[in-house]
Scaffold this active site. Sequence first.
Site, mmCIF file in Angstrom:
data_model
loop_
_atom_site.group_PDB
_atom_site.id
_atom_site.type_symbol
_atom_site.label_atom_id
_atom_site.label_comp_id
_atom_site.label_asym_id
_atom_site.label_seq_id
_atom_site.Cartn_x
_atom_site.Cartn_y
_atom_site.Cartn_z
ATOM 1 N N CYS A 2 9.361 -47.869 -5.404
ATOM 2 C CA CYS A 2 8.547 -47.278 -6.308
ATOM 3 C C CYS A 2 7.010 -47.781 -6.334
ATOM 4 O O CYS A 2 6.789 -48.655 -6.014
ATOM 5 C CB CYS A 2 9.082 -47.627 -7.867
ATOM 6 S SG CYS A 2 10.696 -47.102 -8.464
ATOM 7 N N ARG A 27 6.070 -46.115 1.375
ATOM 8 C CA ARG A 27 6.929 -47.104 0.931
ATOM 9 C C ARG A 27 8.697 -46.545 0.625
ATOM 10 O O ARG A 27 9.340 -47.524 0.374
ATOM 11 C CB ARG A 27 6.421 -47.623 -0.576
ATOM 12 C CG ARG A 27 5.032 -48.174 -0.409
ATOM 13 C CD ARG A 27 4.583 -48.278 -1.597
ATOM 14 N NE ARG A 27 5.083 -49.435 -2.537
ATOM 15 C CZ ARG A 27 4.826 -50.462 -3.056
ATOM 16 N NH1 ARG A 27 3.549 -50.794 -2.426
ATOM 17 N NH2 ARG A 27 5.513 -51.228 -3.649
ATOM 18 N N TRP A 74 11.891 -44.634 -6.601
ATOM 19 C CA TRP A 74 12.915 -44.956 -5.793
ATOM 20 C C TRP A 74 13.953 -45.386 -6.515
ATOM 21 O O TRP A 74 14.082 -46.418 -7.445
ATOM 22 C CB TRP A 74 12.477 -45.970 -4.647
ATOM 23 C CG TRP A 74 13.654 -46.498 -3.770
ATOM 24 C CD1 TRP A 74 13.788 -45.734 -2.638
ATOM 25 C CD2 TRP A 74 14.580 -47.521 -3.726
ATOM 26 N NE1 TRP A 74 14.762 -46.115 -1.735
ATOM 27 C CE2 TRP A 74 15.171 -47.187 -2.510
ATOM 28 C CE3 TRP A 74 15.145 -48.424 -4.681
ATOM 29 C CZ2 TRP A 74 16.379 -48.096 -2.364
ATOM 30 C CZ3 TRP A 74 15.999 -49.134 -4.392
ATOM 31 C CH2 TRP A 74 16.717 -49.093 -3.289
ATOM 32 N N ASN A 100 7.611 -49.935 -12.379
ATOM 33 C CA ASN A 100 8.373 -50.243 -11.072
ATOM 34 C C ASN A 100 9.335 -51.431 -11.485
ATOM 35 O O ASN A 100 8.734 -52.545 -12.206
ATOM 36 C CB ASN A 100 7.440 -50.753 -10.003
ATOM 37 C CG ASN A 100 6.812 -49.665 -9.423
ATOM 38 O OD1 ASN A 100 6.916 -48.635 -9.581
ATOM 39 N ND2 ASN A 100 5.588 -50.227 -8.616
ATOM 40 N N GLY A 101 10.429 -51.857 -10.982
ATOM 41 C CA GLY A 101 11.292 -52.900 -11.179
ATOM 42 C C GLY A 101 12.419 -52.463 -11.968
ATOM 43 O O GLY A 101 12.966 -51.375 -11.999
ATOM 44 N N GLU A 481 17.969 -57.393 16.153
ATOM 45 C CA GLU A 481 17.096 -56.327 15.674
ATOM 46 C C GLU A 481 17.053 -54.866 16.403
ATOM 47 O O GLU A 481 16.931 -54.105 15.540
ATOM 48 C CB GLU A 481 15.542 -56.904 16.277
ATOM 49 C CG GLU A 481 14.397 -56.050 15.905
ATOM 50 C CD GLU A 481 14.087 -55.518 14.736
ATOM 51 O OE1 GLU A 481 14.778 -56.089 13.670
ATOM 52 O OE2 GLU A 481 13.381 -54.577 14.423
ATOM 53 N N LYS A 485 17.274 -51.550 14.001
ATOM 54 C CA LYS A 485 16.362 -50.281 14.283
ATOM 55 C C LYS A 485 17.401 -49.092 14.388
ATOM 56 O O LYS A 485 17.015 -47.996 13.639
ATOM 57 C CB LYS A 485 15.520 -50.726 15.421
ATOM 58 C CG LYS A 485 14.327 -50.151 15.307
ATOM 59 C CD LYS A 485 13.132 -50.747 14.626
ATOM 60 C CE LYS A 485 13.642 -51.719 13.361
ATOM 61 N NZ LYS A 485 12.929 -52.399 12.728
ATOM 62 N N GLU A 488 19.140 -48.063 10.949
ATOM 63 C CA GLU A 488 18.248 -47.762 9.816
ATOM 64 C C GLU A 488 17.625 -46.366 10.038
ATOM 65 O O GLU A 488 17.761 -45.743 8.872
ATOM 66 C CB GLU A 488 17.449 -48.773 9.517
ATOM 67 C CG GLU A 488 16.169 -49.101 10.280
ATOM 68 C CD GLU A 488 15.073 -49.666 9.959
ATOM 69 O OE1 GLU A 488 14.610 -50.547 10.628
ATOM 70 O OE2 GLU A 488 14.837 -49.610 8.835
ATOM 71 N N LYS A 600 9.861 -48.837 2.192
ATOM 72 C CA LYS A 600 8.893 -49.876 3.381
ATOM 73 C C LYS A 600 8.863 -51.002 2.470
ATOM 74 O O LYS A 600 8.771 -52.205 3.051
ATOM 75 C CB LYS A 600 7.660 -49.240 3.417
ATOM 76 C CG LYS A 600 6.962 -49.958 4.208
ATOM 77 C CD LYS A 600 7.277 -50.057 5.872
ATOM 78 C CE LYS A 600 6.466 -50.677 6.927
ATOM 79 N NZ LYS A 600 7.401 -50.884 7.939
#
Length: 605
Positions: A2, A27, A74, A100-101, A481, A485, A488, A600
């Site tokens: 958010c 984000r 979000w 947010n939260g 990693e 990648k 995702e 993000k």
Amino acid sequence: MCGIVGVVGNPNATDILLQGLEKLEYRGYDSAGIYVSNGAESGRLVKANGRIADLEAKVSGQLAGFAGIGHTRWATHGKPSELNAHPHQSESGRLVMVHNGVIENYAEIRATYLENHHFQGQTDTEIAVHLVGHFVEAESLSVLEAFKKALNIIEGSYAFALMDTENPEVLYVAKNKSPLLIGLGDGYNLVGSDAMAMIRETSDFKEIHDKELVIVEKDQVTIMDYAGNTVERDSYTAELDLSDIGKGTYPYYMLKEIDEQPTVMRKLISTYADADGQMQVDPAIVQAVQEADRLYIIAAGTSYNAGFASKKMLEELTERPVELGIASEWGYEMPLLSQKPLFIFLTQSGETADSRQVLVKANEMGIPSLTVTNVPGSTLSREATYTLLLHAGPEIAVASTKAYTAQIAALAFLAKAVGEANGNAKAEAFDLVHELSLVAQSIEASLSEKDLVDSKVRKLLGTTRNAFYIGRGQDYYVAMEASLKLKEISYIQCEGFAAGELKHGTISLIEDGVPVIALLSANEKVAAHTRGNIAEVQARGAHVLTIVEEGVAHEDDDIVVNQVHPYLSSIAMVIPTQLIAYFATLHRGLDVDKPRNLAKSVTVE
Ligand code: F6R
């Protein structure tokens, strides 16, 4: 995750909000909304499910005002929908809020105070704004007093921006655990969950600490604690460059950011070494590492993987053991710590709530801390004892690429600086400036092979549902990693595996046609063992693609990487895997920069 943006005292409020929300798009979000007002009771609320472009189409230039709040959501409580999108209103509609939260005691609040209230959606935010409204309406409190009373009841993480439709000259904001900043404009002021949302308007910011309430007016910002005591705080200037935020001619930010990596390596050289190659790392940070008996790297996701990739180098050069911690795990339970720990927070955004909760604990315990981050002035940077910056430029694509490689390179400067200060022979012999220049060249060579990677990926991963990355030692860390990648953004289920561990169970998943990507950096003994593991999976029908450093390459290897110093091999080896993830996603027609369900900046625990 958010995002919040708010403004008061500027006649272009609508544009400022929409442009601010666009800057927060990276984000991750699923719906958006704004409330804009031009005077008492003249405000309008517009919300849209989907993208900011959908919101803009609905606004279509018909919303003018000098104050407003906006939000990208979000979903946490309640599915993505227009009804659940913010801003939300109080029962009478007088108060408007974005949040947010996560409010932990929302059910209890609803049962205790809001039994007869009517809610439009399922969000915890609606409960919060109804609670403030309840105190205004049922107890005739001023909006400020009602907000203060509500803040003393609400538990959880939050960044709130609240407006009173009867007095839009004031924004009321407060935060606990979620990021929120004040932006200081010329004759107007702003609020945002990320400096990026305000950077077009100002580079002067004032931070807000947890459990502080701020009254933002066009020419005044008043910070107070929840008891009403005012707090004086100086502003600071953020070193963000708006010109870095554009995508230029690139189709996706991820590709641009992959391509920027040679430049980032060179930028780190010019930042952390002088013209004679002498280390230029803050001596206070070097001393903090020297004083520690053990280094604890705490991080999440890609940053956690970068911590592993740097572990051996840090241990050998600083002569201190390095322990890795998953931030979301350590938030609940810390392991037994050494006598003189130093906590190193690796975090691209500097805002990850999981990492921050560990930092809060570390501060309570008096443990010194270093945040290694790409975002100056971010929460983890402000709250840690020391900060080491990545200088990678804004990373917008959700999938982190240049921040991962910059983290390893930045830690290399730290490791060498500490090693030299301690008279460590390996550190003195490690010509980092030269070696990192070779890394930049190796990256450039790999980037010139995009067509090759594209065609290999088309063949290997075109229709598959699952895949494996395997490697040993440093290559295992790169495999972790690389698989993160790939999964995702392309949604291919992928495991990064220690090659020797396969035979202890997981090899049962290998059957005809399963793609296995093997990583072999230039360590002859290790590479020979990995070749053995390649033979094992091939014997069971796996389709194998090899990514190999030239010192151990065979004629029939698929992708050959220019060899670099072993401490830095993870940087060179990860580049083809970033391209593999990019092309696999592109071939599937998916949005490379905005994978589903991901954000993000992960600002909830
Ligand atoms: C994956 C990715 C995430 C982040 C993680 C931590 O590409 O970017 O796994 O690495 O969410 O974020 P930071 O580094 O901002 O703390």
